[in-house]
Scaffold this motif. Sequence first.
Motif, short mmCIF file in Angstrom:
data_model
loop_
_atom_site.label_atom_id
_atom_site.label_comp_id
_atom_site.label_asym_id
_atom_site.label_seq_id
_atom_site.Cartn_x
_atom_site.Cartn_y
_atom_site.Cartn_z
N UNK A 194 42.63 -56.33 -70.41
CA UNK A 194 41.56 -56.02 -69.46
C UNK A 194 40.21 -56.44 -70.02
N UNK A 195 40.01 -56.26 -71.33
CA UNK A 195 38.74 -56.70 -71.94
C UNK A 195 38.59 -58.20 -71.76
N UNK A 196 39.68 -58.91 -71.95
CA UNK A 196 39.63 -60.36 -71.79
C UNK A 196 39.31 -60.72 -70.33
N UNK A 197 39.96 -60.01 -69.41
CA UNK A 197 39.72 -60.29 -68.00
C UNK A 197 38.28 -59.97 -67.61
N UNK A 198 37.71 -58.93 -68.24
CA UNK A 198 36.31 -58.60 -67.98
C UNK A 198 35.42 -59.78 -68.37
N UNK A 199 35.71 -60.36 -69.54
CA UNK A 199 34.90 -61.49 -69.96
C UNK A 199 35.10 -62.67 -69.02
N UNK A 200 36.33 -62.84 -68.54
CA UNK A 200 36.58 -63.96 -67.64
C UNK A 200 35.74 -63.84 -66.37
N UNK A 201 35.45 -62.60 -65.96
CA UNK A 201 34.61 -62.43 -64.76
C UNK A 201 33.24 -63.05 -64.97
N UNK A 202 32.80 -63.09 -66.23
CA UNK A 202 31.47 -63.65 -66.51
C UNK A 202 31.47 -65.16 -66.43
N UNK A 203 32.65 -65.78 -66.44
CA UNK A 203 32.68 -67.24 -66.29
C UNK A 203 32.26 -67.62 -64.88
N UNK A 204 32.38 -66.66 -63.95
CA UNK A 204 32.04 -66.97 -62.57
C UNK A 204 30.60 -66.62 -62.25
N UNK A 205 30.12 -65.59 -62.86
CA UNK A 205 28.75 -65.17 -62.56
C UNK A 205 28.19 -64.54 -63.82
N UNK A 206 27.18 -65.16 -64.40
CA UNK A 206 26.61 -64.53 -65.57
C UNK A 206 25.20 -64.03 -65.30
N UNK A 207 24.98 -63.57 -64.09
CA UNK A 207 23.69 -62.98 -63.77
C UNK A 207 23.52 -61.64 -64.46
N UNK A 208 22.33 -61.12 -64.39
CA UNK A 208 22.02 -59.86 -65.07
C UNK A 208 22.89 -58.72 -64.54
N UNK A 209 22.95 -58.62 -63.21
CA UNK A 209 23.68 -57.50 -62.62
C UNK A 209 25.16 -57.59 -62.98
N UNK A 210 25.72 -58.80 -62.84
CA UNK A 210 27.14 -58.97 -63.15
C UNK A 210 27.40 -58.59 -64.60
N UNK A 211 26.54 -59.02 -65.51
CA UNK A 211 26.77 -58.74 -66.92
C UNK A 211 26.71 -57.24 -67.20
N UNK A 212 25.73 -56.58 -66.58
CA UNK A 212 25.61 -55.13 -66.82
C UNK A 212 26.84 -54.41 -66.27
N UNK A 213 27.28 -54.83 -65.09
CA UNK A 213 28.45 -54.16 -64.51
C UNK A 213 29.68 -54.41 -65.38
N UNK A 214 29.82 -55.62 -65.87
CA UNK A 214 30.97 -55.92 -66.74
C UNK A 214 30.89 -55.10 -68.02
N UNK A 215 29.68 -54.98 -68.56
CA UNK A 215 29.54 -54.19 -69.79
C UNK A 215 29.89 -52.73 -69.51
N UNK A 216 29.54 -52.23 -68.32
CA UNK A 216 29.91 -50.86 -67.98
C UNK A 216 31.42 -50.73 -67.85
N UNK A 217 32.07 -51.85 -67.51
CA UNK A 217 33.53 -51.84 -67.43
C UNK A 217 34.18 -51.58 -68.77
#
Lengths: 660, 317
Positions: free
Chosen positions: A120-143
């Motif tokens: 799941x940690x890996x998949x969270x990082x993969x989400x950032x390959x699609x969108x590395x905006x501020x909001x997306x990064x913060x939400x992923x980090x909260x994940x």
Amino acid sequence: MTPRRPRPPSERPIDTRAFDLLSLTMALVLGLHSPHLPWWLTVALALMLGWRWWQRRQRVGRVPRWLKLPLLALLTAAVIVQYGNIFGRAPGTALAVGLLILKLLETEVARDVRVGISFACFALMAALLFDQGLVATVVVALGLLPALATLRALEPGQLPAPSLPRALLPALALTAAALPLALLAFLLVPRLSSPLWGAPARDQARTGLSDSMTPGNFTELLTDDHPAMRVSFDGAPPAPDQRYFRAYVMWHFDGRSWRRPDPRYAPPRPPAPLEVASSAQYRISLQPTRRRVLPMLDVPLQAPAQAALQADREVMADRPVNDPLSYVGRSALRYRLQPELDERSRRLGLSLPAGFNPRTHALAAQWRQRYGSDDAAIVQAALALFHDGGFRYTLAPAPLGRDSVDDFLFGTHEGFCEHYSSAFTVLMRAAGIPARVVTGYQGGYWNKLGDYLLVRYSDAHAWSEVWLAGRGWVRVDPTGAVRPERVSLGAAAAAGDQLAWYRHDWLQGLRNRWDIVNRWWDQGVIGFDALRQRGLLTPFGIRDADTATLGVLLAISGVLFVAIGLAWALLRRQPRDPLRGALRELERKLSRHGVARRPAEGPQHFLSRAARALPGQRDELTALMRSYLELRYAHDEPPTEPLRAFQHAVRDFRIVAVVK
Amino acid sequence: MRDLLQQLQRRAERRLPALTRYRRPERLPIELHRRRIYIVPTGFGLGFSVLLLVMLVGALNYSNNAGLLLTCLLGAASAASMLVTFRSLDGLRLGHLRAGHAVAGQPLELTLAFDSRRPRNAVRVDLGDSTVAFALDGHASALVKLALRTERRGWQPLPRLRVWSTWPLGLFRAWSWLHPEQSVLVWPRAEAAGPPPQARADDARQLRLHRGDELAALRDYRAGDPQRHVAWKASARHENLLVKDFEQPQSHPHWQLDWRQLGGLDDEARIARLARWLNEAQAQRRHYSLWLPGNEIPGGSGPLHYARCMNALAQLP
């Protein structure tokens, strides 16, 4: 029946809390990936997740194998049907998220959970390959929080668990404590100057301007409110009517579309000569476009590094812009561009396809007749026509037929910048004035807080350049004749109430403020590349820090952080002795009334002396002494309740002056 | 392989006492501190670091700075969890321990009292193959019950205990050795079957009245008296509960268990037989005395008396 051996702890089923947290993590991963998964896959996976969660609440146990294997096959088939293969970023991610949810079906013991969380940690990082905006990064980090909380929940022998949201707090604290080290590592981990393997296509980049122009094809762009670039000026920004950013210059017209000369056949020529009266210097941060063109303030004097100035003073980078790019430019604000027109350019600037737009040709011939050789008068006549001829600015114009310019000028009378610049250029050429279409951006929002100009895709614009003897290429914006606000206020204002609700003023203000944060994020974090990293240490006297230097620095500062962490870990607070503290308080109270404890005096002796000295409080003091002695000497550790009673008694102890 | 490793370990402990200073028996209380806490990554920790490495290379390759930031955050959190793991053992104190009674071959219950000044989660104690996990709330001490395997009667030194924890994320495992300098007494195992003890001639004199059907007197209530013996009517007139005391001629004679009676047996067989007799006497609530070489226990009954006799048996050379 043979007695069953108890299962070792590692094979015991996990408890509900751990499973709930794991499901929460998986749901978050799925949610973060849902924007780029096919909707039916998202729905199917969400249903599967929900079902499994419900099923395990009813009965602890794995999902049977006969159900699992077909699901796996189904998932693979679905991905292949959707994408054609299972490799690549989008299909790979879809498969990974699907496998992750399938893993939940067989998750029963701690080992499964650990595997699932890692994945799941890996998949969270993969989400950032699609969108590395501020909001997306913060939400992923909260994940990461439920993921870490799940790992915590696996440990046996814990204090009674708090409620689910509060179970996330320790993970938050751990992450917060780790943040300084993470930032340091982020700054100092040596970046690769070139990728180890093929960098992926970046389809998160917006296309922006196209290198051809057909009236009507800007519509999508003009309603796209995402930032295209941000410009900060050295000194005062140019006036609003000078904020033209030049991208493409188009010469070829085929009756419908305008095109650039094909770079494969056009021989490279030196940039057109430019006489400068005043200039401006600025820095542009460009969002990725996957194209080579670098928009520059009209008209650029020179190209930034790793880019070249073309013949028509377009600026092309050596490589397509796949990452946010920041460059410095210098442009002329008052200038004379190409005062002497060569024969080839004149011919190109006058060419029109034969057999199109007869009425336009006739009108141009009529003007030529009326104004003789006064080219400037013809330009004025054309602008007057746009201004007074009943033309309307709209983002949704009626479609045009074969003779597109005729239809526009004499029929529909409505359109936006593309229509006006196209029609104007054709009119000029028909009248024998060399003209061409220039596209780029115009206007933008001046962000007072951040002191920069924000240019959105919706600020895309097309205008014309006509060549006048003695003045060279002159920028003429026919759209401005129809709708002056377009030039002074921007496309949004010009379009009036045709715009979506989210582009209204009050929201626009909020969005512009929010853009400062985004700009900071894009420049400081996303745009922090190998080049910027090398310059990082310049303030400390290390110019051009190489990988080895960075590695050494990373090691040194890592050790520093370890030292800080160890200091915390080894810190042992001296145990406070509450009983002693209470006695101290009593001593203070007594000493104020002249009964001070002598250095070598035991508590019993001291308190008896105090009781004798203060007859009014004799009983109280005797009781205090008794309970102190009992608390101190009857137990190893003073028991809690009597201790508290003693503390209260000391606090309430008052010395009343005795009148003798 | 495992034997070789253990042999190597023993040799190392003999040759390098400094290395194993904290493994030798020591007196209670034992407080864990940084010099005696060891820490290594777990298998999951190693796997997780491989994952972090993959994420790092991926983020660097795609020059995805947001991903890199996430990887750094996760890595830093993992590193920080190492310190938390260490802290979950640091300062832990084994205050005292209590041993139960057990017959050789049966598990003996050990109760360890751990205390700590701050709350701790998921601390585990290993004894042999069994593991017990516990938590401390920072106020009261935690009583941890462990089963110690016993083989022979007599004093048995406590084995080395391992205290360990993988709190909070299971990425690191910190451990320490506890070797209390204490022994537990294991009681002898009773023989399965055998003759009853010979009653002496003078046993008849020992007959006395006890617990019969005839009401002898009323006495004060003592904890454990059966409810039906309470004299409710009489109690109503007094402050305290009164209980009817019954007497009856004792049917079981007093047993004098004597080492010297068992002349034909070897020492261990004598002990086993005496243990069986003691068990029977205890089960039948008899009055009994025990004579052992160098130790004579006068007549008595009840669990304390039984324990005294068994202890004496267990300690025979």
